[in-house]
Scaffold this motif. Sequence first.
Motif, short mmCIF file in Angstrom:
data_model
loop_
_atom_site.label_atom_id
_atom_site.label_comp_id
_atom_site.label_asym_id
_atom_site.label_seq_id
_atom_site.Cartn_x
_atom_site.Cartn_y
_atom_site.Cartn_z
N ASP A 16 0.80 -1.24 0.00
CA ASP A 16 0.00 0.00 0.00
C ASP A 16 0.82 1.29 0.00
O ASP A 16 0.35 2.32 0.47
N CYS A 17 2.07 1.22 -0.51
CA CYS A 17 2.90 2.43 -0.52
C CYS A 17 2.84 3.15 -1.86
O CYS A 17 2.75 2.52 -2.92
N ILE A 18 2.91 4.51 -1.79
CA ILE A 18 2.95 5.34 -2.99
C ILE A 18 4.35 5.88 -3.26
O ILE A 18 4.63 6.37 -4.34
N ALA A 19 5.22 5.84 -2.25
CA ALA A 19 6.58 6.40 -2.40
C ALA A 19 7.50 5.66 -1.44
O ALA A 19 7.04 4.98 -0.51
N GLY A 23 10.67 9.52 0.12
CA GLY A 23 9.61 10.36 -0.45
C GLY A 23 9.59 10.36 -1.97
O GLY A 23 8.82 11.11 -2.58
N HIS A 24 10.44 9.52 -2.60
CA HIS A 24 10.46 9.46 -4.06
C HIS A 24 9.65 8.26 -4.56
O HIS A 24 9.53 7.25 -3.86
N THR A 25 9.15 8.39 -5.80
CA THR A 25 8.43 7.26 -6.40
C THR A 25 9.46 6.25 -6.91
O THR A 25 10.26 6.58 -7.78
N PRO A 26 9.46 5.03 -6.38
CA PRO A 26 10.45 4.05 -6.84
C PRO A 26 10.11 3.51 -8.23
O PRO A 26 8.95 3.56 -8.64
N GLU A 27 11.12 3.03 -8.94
CA GLU A 27 10.93 2.51 -10.31
C GLU A 27 9.82 1.47 -10.37
O GLU A 27 9.07 1.39 -11.33
N MET A 28 9.73 0.63 -9.33
CA MET A 28 8.73 -0.45 -9.35
C MET A 28 7.29 0.07 -9.40
O MET A 28 6.38 -0.65 -9.75
N LEU A 29 7.10 1.37 -9.06
CA LEU A 29 5.75 1.96 -9.13
C LEU A 29 5.57 2.83 -10.37
O LEU A 29 4.59 3.56 -10.49
#
Length: 187
Positions: A16-19, A23-29
């Motif tokens: 359930d994580c967005i970042a 606080g950065h968006t990881p590549e997997m998302l």
Amino acid sequence: MPQVEIHGYAIVSDNDCIADASGHTPEMLRNEADWAYFQAELNKSAVTVLGRLGHEANPNPKRRLRLILSSSSPGLERRADGWWWDPAKVPWDTAIRTVLPEGGRIAVPGGRQVFDLFLELGYNAFHLTRAEGTHVPDGIPVFSGCQTGRSAEAILSERGLVPRERQVLDPAGKVTLAIWRPSSGNS
Ligand SMILES: NC(=O)c1ccc[n+]([C@@H]2O[C@H](COP(=O)([O-])OP(=O)(O)OC[C@H]3O[C@@H](n4cnc5c(N)ncnc54)[C@H](OP(=O)(O)O)[C@@H]3O)[C@@H](O)[C@H]2O)c1
């Protein structure tokens, strides 16, 4: 109060994580099909509502109208890059009446505190994309309530939303979308 429709958008990991923790968006998302879906949805929206960090992290080449949440705003202020709003100083009804006097569709791409605020105000739809098989250690959850181990789906259903439409956005990446809408009403 102008007629508005509030749509939330998030891509989340299995936990359930967005970042990530920084606080950065990881590549997997990051997923092309999800990005294309999100951009098409923004094209249908009259304004995009987002937190200051997300605003700073995501350029706005199409110069879409933005409403940016920040405690640095004196209340509601028009700046070159959009409207800056502090909900502690100006209530939602007043803010949206000024920003969208004619009403329209509102896109809410987060982050967490912004998603939390609109849980209280009420979503007409929440577009929840899941990048299946991903795990973000110590990341930022989509809703604060996920910090106590509840899933995004549990929190949406506690608020009276139900999954109405499901689609696989990317079979290769196992990226799936569910659109949650209020169980009563047809919005
Ligand atoms: N995977 C996804 O779908 C998704 C969704 C959203 C964001 N993200 C990513 O997540 C990262 C940032 O998310 P985040 O949750 O850490 O931050 P964020 O929501 O983008 O920004 C947080 C900032 O917004 C302001 N803010 C938020 N709620 C407020 C309120 N109720 N009142 C006043 N100000 C408020 C504050 O700014 P001030 O410090 O100026 O007061 C706060 O520091 C970015 O990398 C973004 O791209 C991913």
